[in-house]
Design a protein around this motif. Structure first.
Motif, mmCIF file in Angstrom:
data_model
loop_
_atom_site.group_PDB
_atom_site.id
_atom_site.type_symbol
_atom_site.label_atom_id
_atom_site.label_comp_id
_atom_site.label_asym_id
_atom_site.label_seq_id
_atom_site.Cartn_x
_atom_site.Cartn_y
_atom_site.Cartn_z
ATOM 1 N N ASN A 151 67.582 35.337 -6.045
ATOM 2 C CA ASN A 151 66.193 35.761 -6.138
ATOM 3 C C ASN A 151 65.449 35.437 -4.841
ATOM 4 O O ASN A 151 65.943 34.711 -3.984
ATOM 5 N N ALA A 152 64.244 35.973 -4.713
ATOM 6 C CA ALA A 152 63.481 35.857 -3.466
ATOM 7 C C ALA A 152 63.213 34.401 -3.100
ATOM 8 O O ALA A 152 63.232 34.027 -1.919
ATOM 9 N N LYS A 153 62.956 33.562 -4.105
ATOM 10 C CA LYS A 153 62.669 32.152 -3.847
ATOM 11 C C LYS A 153 63.855 31.448 -3.198
ATOM 12 O O LYS A 153 63.711 30.723 -2.204
ATOM 13 N N ILE A 154 65.048 31.670 -3.734
ATOM 14 C CA ILE A 154 66.249 31.025 -3.194
ATOM 15 C C ILE A 154 66.568 31.567 -1.805
ATOM 16 O O ILE A 154 66.926 30.816 -0.895
ATOM 17 N N ARG A 155 66.423 32.881 -1.627
ATOM 18 C CA ARG A 155 66.684 33.462 -0.308
ATOM 19 C C ARG A 155 65.753 32.859 0.744
ATOM 20 O O ARG A 155 66.167 32.547 1.867
ATOM 21 N N LYS A 156 64.496 32.664 0.375
ATOM 22 C CA LYS A 156 63.535 32.066 1.299
ATOM 23 C C LYS A 156 63.915 30.620 1.619
ATOM 24 O O LYS A 156 63.842 30.178 2.769
ATOM 25 N N GLU A 157 64.344 29.859 0.600
ATOM 26 C CA GLU A 157 64.756 28.469 0.812
ATOM 27 C C GLU A 157 65.947 28.390 1.770
ATOM 28 O O GLU A 157 66.013 27.501 2.626
ATOM 29 N N LEU A 158 66.885 29.318 1.613
ATOM 30 C CA LEU A 158 68.060 29.310 2.488
ATOM 31 C C LEU A 158 67.675 29.659 3.924
ATOM 32 O O LEU A 158 68.193 29.056 4.868
ATOM 33 N N ARG A 159 66.780 30.619 4.111
ATOM 34 C CA ARG A 159 66.308 30.956 5.457
ATOM 35 C C ARG A 159 65.613 29.755 6.091
ATOM 36 O O ARG A 159 65.811 29.459 7.275
ATOM 37 N N ASN A 160 64.789 29.070 5.299
ATOM 38 C CA ASN A 160 64.091 27.891 5.817
ATOM 39 C C ASN A 160 65.072 26.783 6.182
ATOM 40 O O ASN A 160 64.906 26.096 7.194
ATOM 41 N N MET A 161 66.098 26.600 5.339
ATOM 42 C CA MET A 161 67.118 25.595 5.633
ATOM 43 C C MET A 161 67.825 25.923 6.941
ATOM 44 O O MET A 161 68.021 25.043 7.797
ATOM 45 N N ALA A 162 68.188 27.191 7.115
ATOM 46 C CA ALA A 162 68.867 27.607 8.342
ATOM 47 C C ALA A 162 67.982 27.365 9.557
ATOM 48 O O ALA A 162 68.450 26.902 10.602
ATOM 49 N N SER A 163 66.706 27.670 9.421
ATOM 50 C CA SER A 163 65.772 27.492 10.537
ATOM 51 C C SER A 163 65.627 26.029 10.909
ATOM 52 O O SER A 163 65.674 25.653 12.089
ATOM 53 N N LYS A 164 65.447 25.165 9.909
ATOM 54 C CA LYS A 164 65.316 23.726 10.166
ATOM 55 C C LYS A 164 66.571 23.170 10.828
ATOM 56 O O LYS A 164 66.504 22.392 11.791
ATOM 57 N N LEU A 165 67.723 23.570 10.284
ATOM 58 C CA LEU A 165 68.978 23.046 10.814
ATOM 59 C C LEU A 165 69.225 23.545 12.224
ATOM 60 O O LEU A 165 69.627 22.784 13.113
ATOM 61 N N GLY A 166 68.974 24.841 12.453
ATOM 62 C CA GLY A 166 69.158 25.392 13.794
ATOM 63 C C GLY A 166 68.256 24.717 14.810
ATOM 64 O O GLY A 166 68.693 24.380 15.917
ATOM 65 N N ASP A 167 66.993 24.508 14.449
ATOM 66 C CA ASP A 167 66.063 23.859 15.369
ATOM 67 C C ASP A 167 66.500 22.427 15.683
ATOM 68 O O ASP A 167 66.376 21.957 16.817
ATOM 69 N N GLN A 168 67.031 21.724 14.663
ATOM 70 C CA GLN A 168 67.504 20.354 14.890
ATOM 71 C C GLN A 168 68.735 20.344 15.782
ATOM 72 O O GLN A 168 68.878 19.495 16.668
ATOM 73 N N MET A 169 69.648 21.308 15.570
ATOM 74 C CA MET A 169 70.847 21.375 16.394
ATOM 75 C C MET A 169 70.505 21.721 17.837
ATOM 76 O O MET A 169 71.154 21.250 18.774
ATOM 77 N N TYR A 170 69.457 22.545 18.024
ATOM 78 C CA TYR A 170 69.017 22.861 19.387
ATOM 79 C C TYR A 170 68.553 21.596 20.104
ATOM 80 O O TYR A 170 68.818 21.404 21.302
ATOM 81 N N LYS A 171 67.878 20.705 19.374
ATOM 82 C CA LYS A 171 67.455 19.423 19.947
ATOM 83 C C LYS A 171 68.659 18.567 20.346
ATOM 84 O O LYS A 171 68.571 17.752 21.258
ATOM 85 N N GLU A 172 69.780 18.762 19.648
ATOM 86 C CA GLU A 172 71.006 18.017 19.954
ATOM 87 C C GLU A 172 71.758 18.639 21.124
ATOM 88 O O GLU A 172 72.796 18.122 21.543
#
Length: 483
Positions: A265-286
């Protein structure tokens, strides 16, 4: 020297790659992971060990002479090819400037060889990949980024009693999932409910730093993510196809993926996109940039979404990611990986690019392994191209093709061959890949009948004989993880 013009917008990016003069090589046993990218990038080539296309693909190069010791890893395959005279000549004659090389797997020796060849590796360093590949380090990184993992505790447990004591203290229950830091999740993830389960895997866990998790009812899935200087992009959400005995001999072993637009559903898809964004941004800092594969777990009891693990590399999720983003959105996500490693300044509205990838059809892939515990030398193998299936489940070779997006409907599938006549196959060998429209798995994670039919029909195309002399090592580890 005249200043290079800045690239602005997607149209400029596509034009830039059509005119690209920097030679780019994907060095891997097969072209599977990045097949199709060559349609968008001038001077993009595949250098492969296996000849999947019988020499008919103009962007695939396979050295003719093959003489080497037994390989023990995928890295060994790539390093062998990098030291091969035919490959070296191909790279040196390919175009202007130092070539850019891509791999699924590489090691410190790969880095040394590339330095000697005066070519650049368009990937994060081996040291950084190794650090982020640890399930333990990744859990700590996720916590730093504010991302939830399944309820867990990190620690060591050299006995069943010690394991259960730690689990009880962390309120994880007595039905556990235990992971060691490195390795294929199908072989380094252990399900433990009793002492007998612990003893079965004790030698793999003793002395290791462990991630001890509460076992949840879940649906596993994956997304390919691309970290750029302008932010993080995420590809289509994919569900994992794992552990089916018709396809793989390994319980819990990955053997494919399904993609469909409204997978959650839309809620879960949004949560997964947000998770990917947070993780990607953190990995960029690494210090990480480019693509990685993010595995997730959806708790089917309460709808919670958890981070599973990260594969900091081009991965088995890459083919469907680039197929969807290019076929429906006009640009494969991998181009943004390449932009991070080429000498180019660019501006892009990532949100607009991301929105191009929201509408697409159903697609799936199956990675076929030999499930029989036998060694055979092949006398016949199905060829790469488009196959068609009739209503009775029988298949025939329909046409030679180099592009799996040319599959027309659910009665067709593209088969990418790995093994051919004369090769030895054995339990766990990656025979080939089926890419098809439509789904291969139900919402309840059961294998669909069409998946069983395609698997059985392609497997029936292989014929072999018991070899008169076995190769020195026929339980060849690298071939059980080609992708």
């Amino acid at each position: 020297m005249a200043k290079k013009p800045k690239i602005r917008g997607l149209s400029d990016i596509l034009t830039y790659f059509r005119r690209n003069e920097t030679p780019i090589f994907f060095v891997s046993p097969t072209a599977f992971n990045l097949l199709g990218v060559e349609k968008f990038v001038n001077r993009f080539f595949h250098i492969n060990y296996f000849d999947s296309f019988d020499g008919q693909h103009p962007r695939v190069f396979v050295p003719e002479e093959k003489s080497h010791a037994e390989f023990e890893s995928m890295e060994d395959v790539c390093n062998y090819m990098l030291m091969h005279k035919e490959v070296i000549d191909k790279i040196k004659k390919a175009g202007k400037g130092p070539a850019k090389l891509l791999f699924v797997m590489l090691d410190e020796k790969t880095e040394e060889i590339c330095k000697d060849l005066d070519v650049d590796i368009a990937l994060p360093s081996v040291a950084l990949r190794k650090r982020l590949d640890s399930k333990i380090e990744l859990t700590k990184l996720a916590t730093k980024a504010g991302i939830d993992s399944a309820p867990n505790i990190l620690g060591k447990a050299d006995s069943f009693e010690e394991l259960m004591k730690q689990a009880k203290k962390a309120k994880l229950g007595d039905d556990l999932v235990v992971q060691t830091p490195y390795g294929d999740s199908g072989r380094t993830t252990f399900f433990i409910k009793c002492e007998a389960d612990y003893k079965k895997h004790a030698k793999d866990m003793k002395g290791e730093q462990l991630k001890i998790m509460k076992r949840i009812n879940h649906m596993p899935g994956t997304m390919e993510v691309c970290v750029t200087r302008h932010g993080t992009l995420s590809g289509p959400i994919q569900t994992d196809i794992t552990g089916f005995e018709e396809i793989t001999p390994y319980k819990g072993g990955w053997c494919g993926n399904d993609v469909w637009p409204k997978i959650f559903n839309a809620k879960i898809r949004k949560e997964l996109r947000n998770m990917a964004s947070k993780l990607g941004d953190q990995m960029y800092k690494e210090g990480y940039k480019g693509v990685f594969c993010m595995d997730f777990l959806l708790d089917t009891d309460d709808g919670s979404v958890y981070l599973g693990e990260v594969n900091p590399r081009i991965s088995g999720a890459s083919p469907l990611t680039n197929l969807i983003t290019s076929h429906y959105g006009g640009v494969p996500m991998f181009l943004f990986h390449l932009l991070e490693y080429l000498d180019v300044d660019y501006e892009i509205d990532l949100r607009r690019v991301q929105n191009r990838w929201n509408e697409y059809d159903f697609w799936s892939q199956l990675v076929l392994k030999q499930t029989e515990d036998k060694v055979k030398q092949l006398t016949h193998a199905p060829r790469s191209g488009v196959w068609s299936m009739d209503k009775y489940g029988s298949i025939k070779f329909d046409r030679a093709d180099l592009d799996w997006t040319n599959v027309i409907d659910n009665d067709e599938a593209f088969y990418l061959r790995v093994y051919r006549e004369g090769d030895f196959v054995y339990k766990g060998a990656d025979l080939g890949i089926i890419v098809s429209r439509g789904r291969m798995q139900t919402e309840g994670r059961e294998l669909r009948e069409r998946a069983k039919q395609w698997t059985a029909a392609i497997n029936a195309e292989f014929h072999g004989v018991e070899p008169t002399a076995l190769p020195e090592i026929y339980e060849d580890p690298y071939r059980s993880k080609l992708f």
